[in-house]
Design a protein around this motif. Structure first.
Motif, PDB file in Angstrom:
ATOM      1  N   SER A   1     109.257 -79.851 104.310  1.00 45.06           N
ATOM      2  CA  SER A   1     108.698 -79.881 105.653  1.00 45.06           C
ATOM      3  C   SER A   1     107.737 -78.712 105.869  1.00 45.06           C
ATOM      4  N   GLN A   2     108.116 -77.537 105.370  1.00 40.16           N
ATOM      5  CA  GLN A   2     107.253 -76.371 105.500  1.00 40.16           C
ATOM      6  C   GLN A   2     105.967 -76.580 104.708  1.00 40.16           C
ATOM      7  N   SER A   3     106.069 -77.173 103.538  1.00 40.52           N
ATOM      8  CA  SER A   3     104.892 -77.455 102.717  1.00 40.52           C
ATOM      9  C   SER A   3     103.952 -78.430 103.425  1.00 40.52           C
ATOM     10  N   LYS A   4     104.530 -79.442 104.061  1.00 40.26           N
ATOM     11  CA  LYS A   4     103.721 -80.406 104.801  1.00 40.26           C
ATOM     12  C   LYS A   4     103.006 -79.732 105.972  1.00 40.26           C
ATOM     13  N   GLN A   5     103.708 -78.833 106.644  1.00 43.12           N
ATOM     14  CA  GLN A   5     103.111 -78.123 107.772  1.00 43.12           C
ATOM     15  C   GLN A   5     101.960 -77.232 107.304  1.00 43.12           C
ATOM     16  N   GLN A   6     102.152 -76.566 106.169  1.00 45.30           N
ATOM     17  CA  GLN A   6     101.095 -75.716 105.632  1.00 45.30           C
ATOM     18  C   GLN A   6      99.889 -76.551 105.244  1.00 45.30           C
ATOM     19  N   THR A   7     100.129 -77.705 104.630  1.00 46.81           N
ATOM     20  CA  THR A   7      99.039 -78.591 104.237  1.00 46.81           C
ATOM     21  C   THR A   7      98.292 -79.102 105.461  1.00 46.81           C
ATOM     22  N   LYS A   8      99.048 -79.492 106.479  1.00 47.68           N
ATOM     23  CA  LYS A   8      98.436 -79.977 107.711  1.00 47.68           C
ATOM     24  C   LYS A   8      97.614 -78.877 108.382  1.00 47.68           C
ATOM     25  N   GLY A   9      98.152 -77.654 108.402  1.00 45.03           N
ATOM     26  CA  GLY A   9      97.425 -76.529 108.987  1.00 45.03           C
ATOM     27  C   GLY A   9      96.148 -76.223 108.225  1.00 45.03           C
ATOM     28  N   ALA A  10      96.208 -76.280 106.903  1.00 46.63           N
ATOM     29  CA  ALA A  10      95.019 -76.028 106.087  1.00 46.63           C
ATOM     30  C   ALA A  10      93.969 -77.101 106.342  1.00 46.63           C
ATOM     31  N   ALA A  11      94.400 -78.347 106.474  1.00 47.81           N
ATOM     32  CA  ALA A  11      93.453 -79.433 106.743  1.00 47.81           C
ATOM     33  C   ALA A  11      92.795 -79.258 108.104  1.00 47.81           C
ATOM     34  N   GLN A  12      93.568 -78.823 109.088  1.00 45.10           N
ATOM     35  CA  GLN A  12      92.998 -78.604 110.418  1.00 45.10           C
ATOM     36  C   GLN A  12      91.991 -77.462 110.408  1.00 45.10           C
ATOM     37  N   ARG A  13      92.310 -76.373 109.694  1.00 41.83           N
ATOM     38  CA  ARG A  13      91.373 -75.247 109.611  1.00 41.83           C
ATOM     39  C   ARG A  13      90.109 -75.650 108.880  1.00 41.83           C
ATOM     40  N   THR A  14      90.235 -76.452 107.841  1.00 42.59           N
ATOM     41  CA  THR A  14      89.071 -76.889 107.079  1.00 42.59           C
ATOM     42  C   THR A  14      88.173 -77.754 107.939  1.00 42.59           C
ATOM     43  N   GLY A  15      88.765 -78.589 108.766  1.00 43.54           N
ATOM     44  CA  GLY A  15      87.979 -79.451 109.638  1.00 43.54           C
ATOM     45  C   GLY A  15      87.161 -78.679 110.651  1.00 43.54           C
ATOM     46  N   ARG A  16      87.573 -77.469 110.967  1.00 47.37           N
ATOM     47  CA  ARG A  16      86.845 -76.641 111.925  1.00 47.37           C
ATOM     48  C   ARG A  16      85.913 -75.653 111.241  1.00 47.37           C
ATOM     49  N   ASP A  17      85.867 -75.691 109.951  1.00 47.74           N
ATOM     50  CA  ASP A  17      85.002 -74.787 109.197  1.00 47.74           C
ATOM     51  C   ASP A  17      83.537 -75.088 109.538  1.00 47.74           C
TER      52      ASP A  17
ATOM     53  N   VAL B   1      81.721 -77.344 107.042  1.00 50.84           N
ATOM     54  CA  VAL B   1      82.124 -78.752 107.108  1.00 50.84           C
ATOM     55  C   VAL B   1      81.462 -79.417 108.308  1.00 50.84           C
ATOM     56  N   MET B   2      81.435 -78.722 109.428  1.00 47.94           N
ATOM     57  CA  MET B   2      80.797 -79.278 110.624  1.00 47.94           C
ATOM     58  C   MET B   2      79.298 -79.480 110.396  1.00 47.94           C
TER      59      MET B   2
END
Length: 91
Positions: A3-19, A22-23
């Motif tokens: 679950s922690q790994s999934k949360q970290q992956t989700k957080g990384a994906a969200q940060r990347t989307g705001r890079d 990327v924008m």
């Protein structure tokens, strides 16, 4: 742990989307479609459409260079520690 790994992956994906890179790449794709399909300027649309891979390649290079610098600074014994520090800084 999973679950922690999934949360970290989700957080990384969200940060990347705001890079910003990327924008900029997404905006470049939209602009290229606009030129290509709406304006009918196919040559300009293709030219602008070549920007996203270039922008993303530069961003990837600079991130890899930063990671390499951090690893070199820490030496072989501090590799894991430096990577963990870098991941914590990005969060």
């Amino acid at each position: 742990m999973q679950s922690q790994s999934k949360q970290q992956t989700k957080g990384a994906a969200q940060r990347t989307g705001r890079d910003p890179i990327v924008m900029a790449s997404v905006a470049s794709v939209a602009l290229s479609w606009y030129y290509f399909y709406v304006k009918g300027d196919r040559q300009r649309g293709i030219f602008v459409g070549l920007w996203p891979p270039t922008l993303l390649a530069f961003a990837s290079y600079f991130r890899q260079a930063e990671l390499q610098t951090m690893l070199e600074r820490g030496g072989a014994s501090g590799v894991v520690t430096r990577v963990q520090e870098m991941l914590e800084q990005q969060q």
